[in-house]
Design a protein around this motif. Structure first.
Motif, PDB file in Angstrom:
ATOM      1  N   LYS A  61      50.439  30.406  46.530  1.00  0.00           N
ATOM      2  CA  LYS A  61      49.537  29.666  47.042  1.00  0.00           C
ATOM      3  C   LYS A  61      48.460  30.547  47.900  1.00  0.00           C
ATOM      4  O   LYS A  61      47.288  30.316  47.907  1.00  0.00           O
ATOM      5  N   LYS A  62      48.883  31.556  48.896  1.00  0.00           N
ATOM      6  CA  LYS A  62      48.348  32.154  49.576  1.00  0.00           C
ATOM      7  C   LYS A  62      47.468  33.290  48.929  1.00  0.00           C
ATOM      8  O   LYS A  62      46.290  33.464  49.086  1.00  0.00           O
ATOM      9  N   LEU A  63      47.901  33.602  47.657  1.00  0.00           N
ATOM     10  CA  LEU A  63      47.355  34.760  46.781  1.00  0.00           C
ATOM     11  C   LEU A  63      46.020  33.926  46.171  1.00  0.00           C
ATOM     12  O   LEU A  63      45.151  34.720  45.752  1.00  0.00           O
ATOM     13  N   ARG A  64      46.114  32.780  45.962  1.00  0.00           N
ATOM     14  CA  ARG A  64      45.159  32.034  45.282  1.00  0.00           C
ATOM     15  C   ARG A  64      43.767  31.613  46.201  1.00  0.00           C
ATOM     16  O   ARG A  64      42.692  31.344  45.882  1.00  0.00           O
ATOM     17  N   LEU A  65      43.985  31.830  47.387  1.00  0.00           N
ATOM     18  CA  LEU A  65      42.831  31.684  48.538  1.00  0.00           C
ATOM     19  C   LEU A  65      41.530  32.655  47.960  1.00  0.00           C
ATOM     20  O   LEU A  65      41.927  33.742  47.560  1.00  0.00           O
ATOM     21  N   ALA A  66      40.513  32.218  48.468  1.00  0.00           N
ATOM     22  CA  ALA A  66      39.535  32.969  48.070  1.00  0.00           C
ATOM     23  C   ALA A  66      39.092  34.565  48.574  1.00  0.00           C
ATOM     24  O   ALA A  66      38.956  35.332  48.173  1.00  0.00           O
ATOM     25  N   LYS A  67      39.451  34.516  49.961  1.00  0.00           N
ATOM     26  CA  LYS A  67      39.663  35.614  50.730  1.00  0.00           C
ATOM     27  C   LYS A  67      40.797  36.680  50.138  1.00  0.00           C
ATOM     28  O   LYS A  67      40.843  37.888  50.626  1.00  0.00           O
ATOM     29  N   GLY A  68      41.850  36.016  49.792  1.00  0.00           N
ATOM     30  CA  GLY A  68      43.164  36.640  49.614  1.00  0.00           C
ATOM     31  C   GLY A  68      44.169  36.633  50.716  1.00  0.00           C
ATOM     32  O   GLY A  68      43.890  35.911  51.673  1.00  0.00           O
TER      33      GLY A  68
END
Length: 122
Positions: A61-68
């Motif tokens: 879920k955290k890896l899918r964030l736009a910023k990373g």
């Protein structure tokens, strides 16, 4: 005090040992193990519709964030050591799951990891 045929002395009850021979002393009987009750309180799965999130799901879920996400943020979220997080990213995310993992150093000098849907998985 008299001596019996087995070589034991009769006890006077004043703290003398009861068996002075080299014969084995009987061990006390074992207590039976506690059996699980058939009517034990088992949580009903239908009452909890959403199971707890796994660490793998949290990382993805955290890896899918736009910023990373930074390594430090993943360490804090999972409780893993930094080398374990890096191994998870390499072994599980890239190799086993085949996700396109991108590692970039930003203008602030901090390395961020993210999943890039446009990139090809290696």
């Amino acid at each position: 005090m008299g001596i019996t045929e087995t070589g034991q002395t009769e006890s006077t009850g004043a703290g003398e040992p009861q068996n002075t021979s080299l014969q084995a002393v009987a061990t006390p009987p074992r207590r039976p193990r506690k059996q699980a009750a058939a009517h034990a309180d088992v949580p009903n799965k239908s009452k909890n519709p959403k199971p707890a999130e796994t660490k793998t799901e949290i990382v993805l879920k955290k890896l899918r964030l736009a910023k990373g996400v930074t390594l430090e943020a993943l360490v804090e979220a999972t409780g893993w050591q930094p080398h374990s997080v890096r191994g998870f990213l390499s072994g599980t995310v890239k190799k086993k799951l085949g996700q396109p993992l991108v590692s970039e150093v930003g203008k602030d000098g901090v390395r961020r990891y993210r999943l890039d849907n446009k990139a090809k998985a290696v």
